[in-house]
Scaffold this active site. Sequence first.
Site, short mmCIF file in Angstrom:
data_model
loop_
_atom_site.label_atom_id
_atom_site.label_comp_id
_atom_site.label_asym_id
_atom_site.label_seq_id
_atom_site.Cartn_x
_atom_site.Cartn_y
_atom_site.Cartn_z
CB THR B 87 40.69 46.06 40.51
OG1 THR B 87 41.25 45.00 39.75
CG2 THR B 87 41.60 47.26 40.38
CB THR B 164 36.06 44.02 35.78
OG1 THR B 164 37.43 43.68 35.57
CG2 THR B 164 35.95 45.35 36.47
CG ASP B 165 38.82 39.34 34.43
OD1 ASP B 165 38.85 40.55 34.12
OD2 ASP B 165 39.80 38.58 34.34
CE LYS B 243 37.29 43.45 31.96
NZ LYS B 243 38.22 42.91 32.97
#
Lengths: 486, 431
Positions: B87, B164-165, B243
């Site tokens: 992203t 980020t995942d 996360k």
Amino acid sequence: MTNNKMEINYEKLGFRCGLEIHQQLEGKKLFCSCPTLNSDKEADIKIERKLKAVAGETGDIDIAAEFEMLKNRKIIYQGNSEDVCLIETDESPPNPINNQALETAIKIALILNARIVDEIQIMRKTVVDGSNVSGFQRTALIAMDGFIDTSLGKVRIPTICLEEEAAQKIEEGKDFVRYRLDRLGIPLIEIATSADIKNAEHAKEAAAHMGMVLRSVENVKRGLGTIRQDVNISIKEGARTEIKGFQDLKSIPKVIEYEVKRQLDEIKHGKKPERGVRKAEPDFTTSFLRPLPGAARLYPETDVLPTRIGKDYIEGLRKKLPKLLTEKVSDYAAKYSLPNDLAKELVENENFENFAKKFSKIGPLAIANALINIPKEIKARFNLDPSKLKNEDFEEVLSYLNQGKIAKEAVIDLLIKKIKNEKIDLNQFEAASEKQLEEEIRKIVKEKPNLNMSAYMGLVMAKHRGRVDGKIAMEILKRVLGRLII
Amino acid sequence: MKPEYGDIVKVHTEEQAYEGILMPRPEIFEKDHTIIKLENGYNIGIDNTRIKKIEVIKKYEKKKEEKHKLSHKKGLPTVSILSFGGTISSRVDYRTGGVYADYTAEDFVEMLPELKNVANLKAEKVMGIMSEDFDAEVWKLMARRIAKELNDGEVSGVIVTQGTDTLHFSTAAMSFFLRNLNKPVVFTAAQRSIDRGSSDAFSNLLCAVNAASKFDAASIVTCMHGTSDDSYCILNRGTKVRKMHTSRRDAFRPINELPLAKVYEDGKIEVLNNNYSKRNNNKVDVADKFEEKTALVYVYPGMNPDVLDYYREKKYKGVVIAATGLGNVSTMNPKFLLTKKIKELTDNGIPVIITSQTLYGRVHPFVYSPLRKLSIELNCIFAEDMLPETAYVKLGWVLAQAHDIEEVKEMMLRNYAGEISERTDEKAFLY
């Protein structure tokens, strides 16, 4: 200021005017399940953010954007966690669009003779003043090419949009701005007209007509702050200004008139009026708010799927369109044998029909009185605020009346108690039986003979205020006195 | 003329005509509507069955993008930014609404001019894939590229951007792959895309550049929002971070220890946990061998133990179990005896590592009898307070190097990159 008595020839001035109406909807928010309240609950959420003016496709940050950015200003958002979720705080992607709001918007669009778009695309409209936590407002064009008929011809409505209401600014300082979040995301219908408005009075007529249409439809919010009218005007050699913040419809013509005169005055003195957004002040003048926004930058909201609006769905809704309030007035007047003036006010009241059905013993006129005239009387005579009365308050008081627990005269007293939040002791108001009343009257007449009818009536009512029906008391009094005279 | 995306067109239907820019329709949608962007900026979809003709009014001319040249400021540290997609490096094309990634140092500075005053940036887009598609090959490439930058005397620190995942898998992998670290390697990312003014990317990136320039650690860290505010970022150790939320800005939380530091946009760094190696002049080595036949298995009530047969039959070299509580699996329920299958694995020389799906806290080999059975009888390796994901990455790395199960055990329990805490700070829970 030019002489205010001067008549304005709008046509000669090249007057151009269009309206933008924003109306909030009832129910849940447009992209989450939070309630649509104006909450005054204590803020238990407080978030500080910064917004960057993101450069657009041209690499420029437009003037309005820059004006609003006020470099590195801290934006403080607050709200109560019962009214605000992660979607308002921009910490979670939006839910699918609220179907009830969409349906309401489509109904309104159909009444306004507009064509519903085949597939609605939700867009992100860049907003840099912080009033949308995400930095954009979600908005969708749902219908095009509508119109209303007015006394001066058609006023066209090129676009009707369904969008998110912005957060409410509550404080602004040199380096910060504070917003309340409970308003953010309330479904909002935006109706924009073409510059077909001919003069100042015409603007009011068109706004009033659209307001009436909006209030005719279910799930449209009522009351202060739930509808806003913006007026765009320009005259030859003047400048386009957008006027916001009208207190009420009545002020529209005067504000427009003053603004036109203000511009004429500037032109007369060799000045070029400034383009911009202006605020309508209580004295009908306007003051500069900010420059006009540049062309809005919109790009697709990729988190929400486009919504198809099938022909069958539209036709289904077309069959369910409500009667307009203007049509309902004559219906009410005939059905309930009410005077036209009262019927006009009653159609705006969401409770009347329901109460008329529920409290059949009272009769529509008494209900109408309780809903419309008594609140006015409370304001005029007692200087209390009748808008504090909730639906349940009216329902409770009318149900006592319906059950014969109180007399009609007690309605005003009980409603006042409700406004003051006082406890109601029904014993105090219990309707006296006719037999008891007759005894009382006989006693009064016996004690003070030779008074006239209205003097007796005054004594009776003074003793029994709120507990006896005046009409009944009068009948008894006549009977008693008649006998005595004969 | 054939209409193409970006052209200004007039769409004629039976009743009316709409003028606007012809827009692409996302791949997964049916092609039964045509999207145009009207002059007022709104997109609408027009039912294709109503369309009689699409007339091209004006062909789309692509604007040449000019990039501002970056000046090199004397006296500022140099920071290298390596971009791996996600992203943070997605940009929206406002004309078409499409997302594209094209990130050079110039793009970062244009996006965030403040960066110019913090460091001289070098930037390279290494790849542009979503982090859920990462594998050990990506980690290997990543390790080599980072090492090259770290061994460049000019560079004060390295920033890695990615999705980020699986960011915490990458940081764990780099923590083991990169040996003799000399400078900070700061992983940053975005939970909100940078086309919105509210994106967390701006703050994350500014803090990351500050951290890469000044933080005195030779560590792999994440640099993401500490709270929902745009106020400060927290630097979490690459092996002790996870996360913990699908969408919040402050999703990356330290697990079982405090963050190493808070870093503010203005460059202030506040150390919270000084248990880290300091900057030094080591030459960084890359140890990037990874055993791909490594598994991470999540247990649950009613789990069919036969699932583990798959890994044995497919000749897996090691299995990490995300067990319940202190490290339990079913040992008494005859229908779901996981211990029986675990024994078959360990008997075949396949190491089984026990971690906990509670994430917080430490597994314990002796508190309950099932734990004793696993640890003593079945020879499972209890991985202290290591996160299941970290244990998985570490096991793959260990298996590629160790010669026998005893060496696996010894390496798994040796602390290489702070993956095991000797003591747990009382304030670390739900930080």
